[in-house]
Design an enzyme around this catalytic site. Structure first.
Site, PDB file in Angstrom:
ATOM      1  N   ARG A  25      71.828  17.739  33.073  1.00  8.57           N
ATOM      2  CA  ARG A  25      72.029  17.961  32.094  1.00  8.57           C
ATOM      3  C   ARG A  25      72.692  16.933  30.809  1.00  8.57           C
ATOM      4  O   ARG A  25      72.780  16.755  29.825  1.00  8.57           O
ATOM      5  CB  ARG A  25      72.210  18.734  31.195  1.00  8.57           C
ATOM      6  CG  ARG A  25      71.322  20.391  31.894  1.00  8.57           C
ATOM      7  CD  ARG A  25      69.941  20.524  31.242  1.00  8.57           C
ATOM      8  NE  ARG A  25      68.858  21.947  32.000  1.00  8.57           N
ATOM      9  CZ  ARG A  25      69.382  22.952  31.057  1.00  8.57           C
ATOM     10  NH1 ARG A  25      70.007  23.364  30.944  1.00  8.57           N
ATOM     11  NH2 ARG A  25      68.157  23.560  32.340  1.00  8.57           N
ATOM     12  N   ARG A  38      64.446  15.286  20.082  1.00  6.93           N
ATOM     13  CA  ARG A  38      63.614  16.888  20.308  1.00  6.93           C
ATOM     14  C   ARG A  38      62.812  17.103  19.187  1.00  6.93           C
ATOM     15  O   ARG A  38      61.320  17.298  19.044  1.00  6.93           O
ATOM     16  CB  ARG A  38      64.572  17.533  20.906  1.00  6.93           C
ATOM     17  CG  ARG A  38      63.580  18.853  21.612  1.00  6.93           C
ATOM     18  CD  ARG A  38      64.868  19.754  21.914  1.00  6.93           C
ATOM     19  NE  ARG A  38      65.005  20.486  20.797  1.00  6.93           N
ATOM     20  CZ  ARG A  38      65.872  21.552  20.728  1.00  6.93           C
ATOM     21  NH1 ARG A  38      66.187  22.366  22.199  1.00  6.93           N
ATOM     22  NH2 ARG A  38      66.228  22.309  20.302  1.00  6.93           N
ATOM     23  N   ASP A  75      61.316  19.159  33.980  1.00  4.38           N
ATOM     24  CA  ASP A  75      61.802  21.025  33.582  1.00  4.38           C
ATOM     25  C   ASP A  75      61.170  21.337  34.541  1.00  4.38           C
ATOM     26  O   ASP A  75      60.797  21.282  35.379  1.00  4.38           O
ATOM     27  CB  ASP A  75      61.564  21.642  32.697  1.00  4.38           C
ATOM     28  CG  ASP A  75      62.467  22.681  32.384  1.00  4.38           C
ATOM     29  OD1 ASP A  75      63.512  23.304  32.490  1.00  4.38           O
ATOM     30  OD2 ASP A  75      62.474  23.929  33.480  1.00  4.38           O
ATOM     31  N   TYR A 152      61.486  33.064  38.552  1.00  3.13           N
ATOM     32  CA  TYR A 152      61.020  32.907  37.179  1.00  3.13           C
ATOM     33  C   TYR A 152      59.733  32.974  37.196  1.00  3.13           C
ATOM     34  O   TYR A 152      59.120  33.834  36.450  1.00  3.13           O
ATOM     35  CB  TYR A 152      61.194  31.026  36.590  1.00  3.13           C
ATOM     36  CG  TYR A 152      62.875  30.559  35.987  1.00  3.13           C
ATOM     37  CD1 TYR A 152      63.234  31.446  35.410  1.00  3.13           C
ATOM     38  CD2 TYR A 152      63.845  30.078  36.948  1.00  3.13           C
ATOM     39  CE1 TYR A 152      64.436  30.942  35.047  1.00  3.13           C
ATOM     40  CE2 TYR A 152      64.909  29.448  36.660  1.00  3.13           C
ATOM     41  CZ  TYR A 152      65.942  29.846  35.593  1.00  3.13           C
ATOM     42  OH  TYR A 152      66.885  29.808  35.492  1.00  3.13           O
TER      43      TYR A 152
END
Ligand code: CP3
Length: 344
Positions: A25, A38, A75, A152
């Site tokens: 990260r 972002r 991601d 997920y």
């Protein structure tokens, strides 16, 4: 011929006087320049699918710190989205997805090779990065491991104990196995396309491997990662694979051979001296420093960093954290860690 880049040398099994370094990260919210880009993109997913801006945030920690490797900004949940799941991020909470718990829901997913167009912005990001990264910096591509991605897709969100995925595995093994298989095939396709676009190394993140017990750990963490690794090695011999079965504990022993991986990433739940003795004989190791040191800094950060460098210094080693850096980390502590690794 000896590979010149330090990360590739360590992955090839060389013991270096100073371990190369990067950080999970490393492009993230602890950096003001990341937050600015972002905001420019609008939100996290728009950033992932904007090749120019995704390349920009990938390059930011390289410019600031000169890490030896750069990890593609994307991601693990882009693969479920490409397979047809709905995906969105709730600010302050994390990811949300439409769930797969029945045969009908599974049947709506796309076949593995149909993900290509959806993910083409990611391949574009890789292409930009392979042009723009400094010559000494290695470009790492990545994907989630099937079990972690499945947790997920089944729960529709992150869960503390992966309960919904364990429940589907117990109650409807046919759908669970079909989902694992679909993710595995899609992941082979996705990582192979990242390599075609210029990724020099790939890493498979099994962040929730630790909640698999008994034979399930072998069947649903190790075996799918081995299948992906083998397929990638057939298509792209010479491209190193890093596997991260997080939370494996004693089951890190033998993981290189069981997966066929060139490097095993270890979390902070195992001791570096134990890793040196029991895991590093299988090949390169990476990780182990607690991410919380990036928040607290000081003498504890310096002594822990030195301890890990010393413990793993007699074999192939890439310095890294045991898990991703957190948004509350102090960018100056990252510099302190790097200085400690490089200057002792
Ligand atoms: O390491 C890197 O810098 C490369 C990029 C990367 C991201 N996510 C960017 C990201 C990588 C390799 C990941 C992997 C990932 N994503 C994992 C496996 C590794 C791990 O951390 O265990 C998982 C489980 C995910 C799923 C995911 N993505 C979650 C649970 C979250 C929310 C948690 C959070 O920190 O808010 C994300 C979002 C995410 N992925 C962020 C980043 C930089 C934060 C998003 C933001 O900017 O708001």
């Amino acid at each position: 011929m000896t590979a010149q880049k330090t990360i590739l040398r360590a992955l090839a099994g060389e013991t270096l006087p100073t371990p190369p370094i990067w950080m999970m990260r490393q492009a993230g919210r602890y950096l003001p320049e990341y937050r600015a880009t972002r905001a420019q993109a609008g939100d996290f997913l728009s950033l992932c699918y904007n090749p120019e801006l995704a390349a920009e945030v990938t390059l930011q920690p390289i410019r600031r710190y000169g890490f030896d490797a750069s990890i593609l900004f994307a991601d693990i949940l882009l693969v479920p989205q490409a397979l047809g799941a709905d995906l969105w991020f709730v600010t302050g909470e994390g990811p949300r997805l439409s769930t797969i718990t029945t045969q009908e829901e599974f049947d709506k997913l796309l076949p593995p090779d149909a993900i290509h167009d959806h993910l083409s912005p990611v391949y574009k990001t890789v292409e930009i990065l392979s042009r723009e990264l400094p010559a000494e910096t290695t470009l790492i591509g990545f994907a989630g491991a099937p079990w972690t991605v499945a947790t997920y897709m089944i729960a529709g969100r992150g869960t503390p104990d992966q309960g919904p995925a364990h429940a589907l595995k117990a109650e409807n093994r046919a759908v669970f196995d079909a989902l694992m298989d679909r993710i595995t095939e899609a992941t082979i396709h996705y990582m192979s396309a990242q390599i075609d676009a210029g990724a020099e190394v790939v890493k498979i993140f099994d962040s929730w491997a630790g909640s698999l017990t008994g034979d399930d750990f072998t069947d649903y963490s190790i075996k799918p990662m081995a299948r992906i690794t083998q397929a990638l090695k057939e298509k792209h011999p010479g491209v190193p694979v890093i596997a991260f079965p997080r939370g494996a504990g004693k089951r890190y022993i033998g993981a290189h051979a069981a997966i066929g991986a060139d490097c095993i990433a270890v979390d902070d739940g195992v001791d570096a001296a134990w890793v040196a003795e029991n895991v590093q004989s299988g090949g390169c190791v990476q990780g182990n420093l607690k991410s919380s040191h990036m928040v607290t800094g000081g003498e504890a950060l310096v002594s822990e960093t030195r301890r890990i460098v010393d413990a793993l210094g007699s074999g192939p080693h890439i310095f890294n954290l045991g898990h991703g850096i957190t948004p509350d980390a102090d960018p100056e502590n990252v510099q302190l860690m790097i200085d400690t690794v490089r200057n002792g």
